[in-house]
Motif scaffolding. Sequence first.
Motif, PDB file in Angstrom:
ATOM      1  N   GLN A  54       9.506  48.760 -15.476  1.00 25.33           N
ATOM      2  CA  GLN A  54       8.676  48.961 -14.245  1.00 25.33           C
ATOM      3  C   GLN A  54       9.201  48.889 -13.023  1.00 25.33           C
ATOM      4  O   GLN A  54       9.933  48.022 -12.981  1.00 25.33           O
ATOM      5  CB  GLN A  54       7.145  48.280 -14.451  1.00 25.33           C
ATOM      6  N   ILE A  55       9.124  49.819 -12.132  1.00 30.19           N
ATOM      7  CA  ILE A  55       9.559  49.874 -10.863  1.00 30.19           C
ATOM      8  C   ILE A  55       8.263  49.988  -9.706  1.00 30.19           C
ATOM      9  O   ILE A  55       7.389  50.658 -10.034  1.00 30.19           O
ATOM     10  CB  ILE A  55      10.564  50.964 -10.175  1.00 30.19           C
ATOM     11  N   GLY A  56       8.190  48.988  -8.756  1.00 34.20           N
ATOM     12  CA  GLY A  56       6.966  49.286  -8.045  1.00 34.20           C
ATOM     13  C   GLY A  56       6.804  48.000  -7.056  1.00 34.20           C
ATOM     14  O   GLY A  56       7.745  47.026  -6.738  1.00 34.20           O
ATOM     15  N   THR A  57       5.721  48.221  -5.914  1.00 34.16           N
ATOM     16  CA  THR A  57       5.680  47.165  -4.874  1.00 34.16           C
ATOM     17  C   THR A  57       5.347  45.808  -5.846  1.00 34.16           C
ATOM     18  O   THR A  57       4.723  45.874  -6.901  1.00 34.16           O
ATOM     19  CB  THR A  57       4.628  47.604  -3.998  1.00 34.16           C
ATOM     20  N   PRO A  58       5.453  44.872  -5.105  1.00 32.73           N
ATOM     21  CA  PRO A  58       4.869  43.386  -5.830  1.00 32.73           C
ATOM     22  C   PRO A  58       3.495  43.590  -6.275  1.00 32.73           C
ATOM     23  O   PRO A  58       3.118  43.100  -7.309  1.00 32.73           O
ATOM     24  CB  PRO A  58       5.010  42.436  -4.748  1.00 32.73           C
ATOM     25  N   ASP A  59       2.580  44.407  -5.419  1.00 29.93           N
ATOM     26  CA  ASP A  59       1.081  44.529  -5.936  1.00 29.93           C
ATOM     27  C   ASP A  59       1.090  45.473  -7.030  1.00 29.93           C
ATOM     28  O   ASP A  59       0.118  45.263  -8.055  1.00 29.93           O
ATOM     29  CB  ASP A  59       0.671  44.994  -4.759  1.00 29.93           C
ATOM     30  N   GLN A  60       1.872  46.516  -7.065  1.00 33.62           N
ATOM     31  CA  GLN A  60       1.832  47.388  -8.135  1.00 33.62           C
ATOM     32  C   GLN A  60       2.071  46.748  -9.601  1.00 33.62           C
ATOM     33  O   GLN A  60       1.509  46.880 -10.479  1.00 33.62           O
ATOM     34  CB  GLN A  60       2.624  48.568  -7.824  1.00 33.62           C
ATOM     35  N   VAL A  61       3.226  45.751  -9.673  1.00 37.85           N
ATOM     36  CA  VAL A  61       3.807  45.436 -10.788  1.00 37.85           C
ATOM     37  C   VAL A  61       2.964  44.276 -11.299  1.00 37.85           C
ATOM     38  O   VAL A  61       2.790  44.045 -12.485  1.00 37.85           O
ATOM     39  CB  VAL A  61       5.069  45.175 -10.865  1.00 37.85           C
ATOM     40  N   TYR A  62       2.247  43.571 -10.491  1.00 38.02           N
ATOM     41  CA  TYR A  62       1.446  42.304 -10.760  1.00 38.02           C
ATOM     42  C   TYR A  62      -0.068  42.902 -11.378  1.00 38.02           C
ATOM     43  O   TYR A  62      -0.552  42.378 -12.211  1.00 38.02           O
ATOM     44  CB  TYR A  62       1.226  41.371  -9.752  1.00 38.02           C
ATOM     45  N   ASN A  63      -0.674  43.775 -10.445  1.00 34.55           N
ATOM     46  CA  ASN A  63      -1.698  44.138 -10.607  1.00 34.55           C
ATOM     47  C   ASN A  63      -2.223  45.273 -11.880  1.00 34.55           C
ATOM     48  O   ASN A  63      -3.176  45.699 -12.404  1.00 34.55           O
ATOM     49  CB  ASN A  63      -2.504  44.231  -9.360  1.00 34.55           C
ATOM     50  N   HIS A  64      -0.739  46.182 -11.559  1.00 39.15           N
ATOM     51  CA  HIS A  64      -0.976  47.316 -12.666  1.00 39.15           C
ATOM     52  C   HIS A  64       0.157  47.448 -13.410  1.00 39.15           C
ATOM     53  O   HIS A  64       1.087  48.361 -13.361  1.00 39.15           O
ATOM     54  CB  HIS A  64      -1.028  48.365 -11.679  1.00 39.15           C
ATOM     55  N   PRO A  65       0.321  46.399 -14.335  1.00 41.18           N
ATOM     56  CA  PRO A  65       1.377  46.381 -15.152  1.00 41.18           C
ATOM     57  C   PRO A  65       1.684  47.705 -16.072  1.00 41.18           C
ATOM     58  O   PRO A  65       0.627  47.835 -16.798  1.00 41.18           O
ATOM     59  CB  PRO A  65       1.349  44.946 -15.937  1.00 41.18           C
ATOM     60  N   ALA A  66       2.719  47.967 -16.337  1.00 38.81           N
ATOM     61  CA  ALA A  66       3.057  49.222 -17.116  1.00 38.81           C
ATOM     62  C   ALA A  66       3.033  48.828 -18.649  1.00 38.81           C
ATOM     63  O   ALA A  66       2.988  49.727 -19.484  1.00 38.81           O
ATOM     64  CB  ALA A  66       4.295  49.947 -16.804  1.00 38.81           C
ATOM     65  N   SER A  67       3.392  47.678 -18.953  1.00 38.56           N
ATOM     66  CA  SER A  67       3.623  47.289 -20.328  1.00 38.56           C
ATOM     67  C   SER A  67       3.375  45.962 -20.593  1.00 38.56           C
ATOM     68  O   SER A  67       3.042  45.022 -19.700  1.00 38.56           O
ATOM     69  CB  SER A  67       5.378  47.425 -20.712  1.00 38.56           C
ATOM     70  N   PRO A  68       2.862  45.594 -21.755  1.00 46.93           N
ATOM     71  CA  PRO A  68       2.849  44.090 -22.152  1.00 46.93           C
ATOM     72  C   PRO A  68       3.830  43.238 -21.741  1.00 46.93           C
ATOM     73  O   PRO A  68       3.694  42.072 -21.379  1.00 46.93           O
ATOM     74  CB  PRO A  68       2.827  44.189 -23.838  1.00 46.93           C
ATOM     75  N   PHE A  69       5.243  43.660 -21.907  1.00 47.20           N
ATOM     76  CA  PHE A  69       6.200  42.691 -21.489  1.00 47.20           C
ATOM     77  C   PHE A  69       5.979  42.322 -19.853  1.00 47.20           C
ATOM     78  O   PHE A  69       6.176  41.096 -19.543  1.00 47.20           O
ATOM     79  CB  PHE A  69       7.443  43.447 -21.318  1.00 47.20           C
ATOM     80  N   VAL A  70       5.792  43.389 -19.026  1.00 50.15           N
ATOM     81  CA  VAL A  70       5.445  43.279 -17.582  1.00 50.15           C
ATOM     82  C   VAL A  70       4.410  42.189 -17.408  1.00 50.15           C
ATOM     83  O   VAL A  70       4.435  41.361 -16.637  1.00 50.15           O
ATOM     84  CB  VAL A  70       5.175  44.318 -16.946  1.00 50.15           C
ATOM     85  N   TYR A  71       3.320  42.432 -18.165  1.00 49.13           N
ATOM     86  CA  TYR A  71       2.040  41.740 -17.966  1.00 49.13           C
ATOM     87  C   TYR A  71       2.405  40.191 -18.330  1.00 49.13           C
ATOM     88  O   TYR A  71       1.973  39.256 -17.606  1.00 49.13           O
ATOM     89  CB  TYR A  71       0.896  41.985 -18.802  1.00 49.13           C
ATOM     90  N   GLY A  72       3.137  39.814 -19.495  1.00 52.30           N
ATOM     91  CA  GLY A  72       3.328  38.792 -19.852  1.00 52.30           C
ATOM     92  C   GLY A  72       4.571  37.931 -18.965  1.00 52.30           C
ATOM     93  O   GLY A  72       4.302  36.659 -18.981  1.00 52.30           O
ATOM     94  N   PHE A  73       5.432  38.542 -18.469  1.00 45.08           N
ATOM     95  CA  PHE A  73       6.367  38.088 -17.806  1.00 45.08           C
ATOM     96  C   PHE A  73       5.882  37.606 -16.355  1.00 45.08           C
ATOM     97  O   PHE A  73       6.564  36.643 -15.801  1.00 45.08           O
ATOM     98  CB  PHE A  73       7.826  39.063 -17.586  1.00 45.08           C
ATOM     99  N   LEU A  74       4.912  38.324 -15.763  1.00 42.77           N
ATOM    100  CA  LEU A  74       4.683  37.887 -14.395  1.00 42.77           C
ATOM    101  C   LEU A  74       3.406  37.125 -14.356  1.00 42.77           C
ATOM    102  O   LEU A  74       2.521  37.245 -14.297  1.00 42.77           O
ATOM    103  CB  LEU A  74       4.157  39.400 -13.595  1.00 42.77           C
ATOM    104  N   GLY A  75       3.792  35.619 -14.760  1.00 37.12           N
ATOM    105  CA  GLY A  75       2.819  34.681 -14.615  1.00 37.12           C
ATOM    106  C   GLY A  75       1.927  34.515 -16.067  1.00 37.12           C
ATOM    107  O   GLY A  75       2.275  35.207 -17.049  1.00 37.12           O
ATOM    108  N   ASN A  76       1.353  33.388 -16.080  1.00 40.85           N
ATOM    109  CA  ASN A  76       0.532  33.002 -17.431  1.00 40.85           C
ATOM    110  C   ASN A  76      -0.406  34.019 -17.737  1.00 40.85           C
ATOM    111  O   ASN A  76      -1.075  34.867 -16.848  1.00 40.85           O
ATOM    112  CB  ASN A  76      -0.309  31.688 -17.026  1.00 40.85           C
ATOM    113  N   VAL A  77      -0.714  34.082 -18.961  1.00 44.36           N
ATOM    114  CA  VAL A  77      -1.567  35.268 -19.416  1.00 44.36           C
ATOM    115  C   VAL A  77      -2.065  34.855 -21.162  1.00 44.36           C
ATOM    116  O   VAL A  77      -1.506  34.411 -21.544  1.00 44.36           O
ATOM    117  CB  VAL A  77      -0.927  36.517 -19.616  1.00 44.36           C
TER     118      VAL A  77
END
Length: 357
Positions: A217-240
């Motif tokens: 995924q490519i985006g602003t910090p807000d985009q990648v954190y609040n609108h993750p494009a894949s399970p990997f992005v969601y899991g990598f950016l903080g606890n989940v």
Amino acid sequence: MTIEVQHIRKEFGQFTALDDVSLKFPDGQLTALLGPSGCGKTTLLRIIAGLETPDQGRVLLDGEDASGTHVRERQVGFVFQHYALFKHMTVFENVAFGLRVKPRRERPSEQQIRDKVRQLLELVQLDWIADRYPPQLSGGQRQRIALARALAVEPRVLLLDEPFGALDAKVRKELRRWLRRLHDELHVTSIFVTHDQEEALEVADQVVLMNKGHIEQIGTPDQVYNHPASPFVYGFLGNVNLFHGRVHEGVLASGDVQLQAPQHADVRDTEAIGYVRPHDLDVERYAPGLAGIVATLRRAHAIGPLAQLELERADNGELIEAAMSSERYGRLGLKEGETLVVRPRRMHVFVDEGANI
């Protein structure tokens, strides 16, 4: 300077470091290449610098193909994790080094070099240690000198490879704030490699999430954190927290619990995983008839502004991490061993892409 990489592929033996990577780096912005070790981010940085040659693809600098351009001609400044300062040279001489080794026709006069170095040391707020040697400096001071040295040659692009990786947490935090302020002042197109999510989200204008040689995924910090494009992005950016189950007509059945997934109203009986961050969970004491996930409070850690709760689900024994303000935790008076009810306030559900929908 605008930087673009097109269809970059790089292999090391049987290992594919980069697999058909295409990406644009906006002029004057600070871009973070973020991902786990081995994802290809440092290899991509080295290819942009000219320190590595891609097996396929090309690098464009301001629209011109620079694939065959020598590293010395790319006008790139480097800052590495381990400073790479010359220990036998003073701080002043370290910063002046790049100017002094320029070809004679391009080399500034001695007075110009002195003026330039003095300006740079003032910029990094270390003009008062110009006569010291690197071993006499702290890690944070050494890294700021390394940055001043990289800026001395007036690079068109600044490349930073894990620049704060060797520093302790407090110094890292101070330096990344300082780097952001410095970038806002200079506006040099900059790319920095990091595996630290907090660092990338706090400092960068643009975040590029990488995984196994691909861009997730490519985006602003807000985009990648609040609108993750894949399970990997969601899991990598903080606890989940992960809630495994099946989605059917907008409802995720996980264990004995029905969780709302309205974005998948057209999905029928398909495997899925719900992703919920700890601070997106509501927690309250159990009472008969309350909807939600019944769980036992196993451990609570309430130091600082946030209370971290570790809960065990009653239906399947899986652990859930929840977070709330320490003030609210104190008001509720929760005790370890109590039965609570947990409800996701916000959940992102990823459906198994291989399933029939």
